[in-house]
Design a protein around this motif. Sequence first.
Motif, mmCIF file in Angstrom:
data_model
loop_
_atom_site.group_PDB
_atom_site.id
_atom_site.type_symbol
_atom_site.label_atom_id
_atom_site.label_comp_id
_atom_site.label_asym_id
_atom_site.label_seq_id
_atom_site.Cartn_x
_atom_site.Cartn_y
_atom_site.Cartn_z
ATOM 1 N N GLN A 294 0.819 -1.195 -0.068
ATOM 2 C CA GLN A 294 -0.131 0.043 0.175
ATOM 3 C C GLN A 294 0.836 1.144 -0.154
ATOM 4 N N ILE A 295 2.167 1.166 0.644
ATOM 5 C CA ILE A 295 3.006 2.370 0.592
ATOM 6 C C ILE A 295 3.648 2.472 -0.604
ATOM 7 N N ASP A 296 3.854 1.552 -1.345
ATOM 8 C CA ASP A 296 4.545 1.533 -2.706
ATOM 9 C C ASP A 296 3.342 1.948 -3.641
ATOM 10 N N LEU A 297 2.080 1.600 -3.498
ATOM 11 C CA LEU A 297 1.258 1.961 -4.366
ATOM 12 C C LEU A 297 1.014 3.446 -4.257
ATOM 13 N N LYS A 298 0.944 3.859 -3.061
ATOM 14 C CA LYS A 298 0.425 5.304 -2.678
ATOM 15 C C LYS A 298 1.838 6.295 -3.285
ATOM 16 N N HIS A 299 2.770 5.883 -3.266
ATOM 17 C CA HIS A 299 4.180 6.413 -3.529
ATOM 18 C C HIS A 299 3.878 6.680 -5.365
ATOM 19 N N ASN A 300 3.705 5.302 -6.037
ATOM 20 C CA ASN A 300 3.577 5.632 -7.439
ATOM 21 C C ASN A 300 2.374 6.360 -7.688
#
Length: 482
Positions: A294-300
């Motif tokens: 979820q953190i990677d998704l929000k960063h992208n």
Amino acid sequence: MKLFDVFPERFFYLLTGPNKHLYAEALLLLFEQSRRERFGIRLDVMRDLLQELIETHRELGLEIQLDVEEESVGSDGGHGDLQISLEELSRAQANALIRRMERLKWIYLEVRDQFQQYIVLPHYTSRILSLFQELCEARTVEYQRFAFVTYEILTGQEAKRRPCFAVREARQYTLQFEQELITLYNDMKHHMEQMVQKTTIQEVLDHHFEKYKSQIVDKSYHRLKTSDHVSRYRFQILQTVQNWLLDKDLLEETIEDGLRSEFYQSREEAEADIRDALYRIEETYSGLDEIFYQIDLKHNQYLRSSYDRARYLSQQHHGLVQQLAYVLERLSGLCNNMSPDECPWPELFRLQQVEVLNEGSLFSPRRKKLPHQPAVHVVQPIPDELKKQLRQENLERMRHAITRKKVESYVFDRLGERQEMELEELAPTNLEEFLLLTYVYLFGQDGASAFELRRSSERRILHIGQYRFTNHRIVRKRRRQH
């Protein structure tokens, strides 16, 4: 316990109204001074600091609206015709600020030796001001620290002496770790919402590099994905917690320690809370993959939104440039139909029309791609010597492999004619014997070997050299009569 059982009823009134920014700075200044003077701040010292803060606000042109009616400035107590200096006004406003803090229970005033007054912070004020200061600072989070401390607590000497205390502390660090990850996720979402409100390309770039990259990527996200990655301790923590839940003796020892330490009132409460703590640690570290995703998704999402916003603004800017170029072109066309003396535009700026035709400006047709021509596959025969060498290497590798037969031979050589022996007699002295001991554990419990491993009722852990293992009994199985 409810929130306003801790905080006074009108506690948060201080941070409302037109002076909220002044009160916020005054509270942070008060907290900073309280950390220097740990046992109380002299009232006159704090009043001078607040007076300086108020004068600074006034010099910056910020509006200050503080009620100073209670502060006696003149001998007659009147204020309508009394003329006071700005310094006296600032001092009266500083006193009014302190009085309001005391009235709303942010501070207490104590009278000590020689009638000297001191400002003391209640426990709830200290904690909430500590949180305010933490929110105002862009701090670097060491994520690996939480996993490292949790692992050290669960496997260190303290876990042997006070297992219940270790479990409770490990749960506390795990909850803090989870909260820091959720905070990082929410910060990314907040920065994305701020970025989409920018109206120029420069604002988008400034927010991306000066805020998001410096505060999120450099101080949190990049460290989480590289040096601060928790995979180094994650699986060891999970294995330790699972062994703790399965080991009845250790769990019983933990419950007894919790009762001795008076953490709980009853055995049922102790067992329920200890199991909850272990399950919470296991659940958090087992679910890290979802949080990281979820953190990677929000960063992208932020990167994509930043790029889309910059591209949209650049296209809008490009449209304005095209309109200006069209206007200038029409003005240039008007000047072509006038004499040089009649055209007023050269006096303002120089217009020049350039038309250049070259090969690069012409459209180049696409060339048809040639069909793929694979290279001819040539089979190279393997020499007999190489085949023989590979066979010998495979045989040598198989001779060195650890098999069930090799482990049984190793055990029965030590067992001799005896029916059983302690696992202590197989204490390893080198790496190969340590690997054999590991397979003794494995093959001794699967039921397919000529010996079996019977667990000891006493939880006895041996420390021999650099190796640590639990002592059990190895028993020779009776052969079946056919």
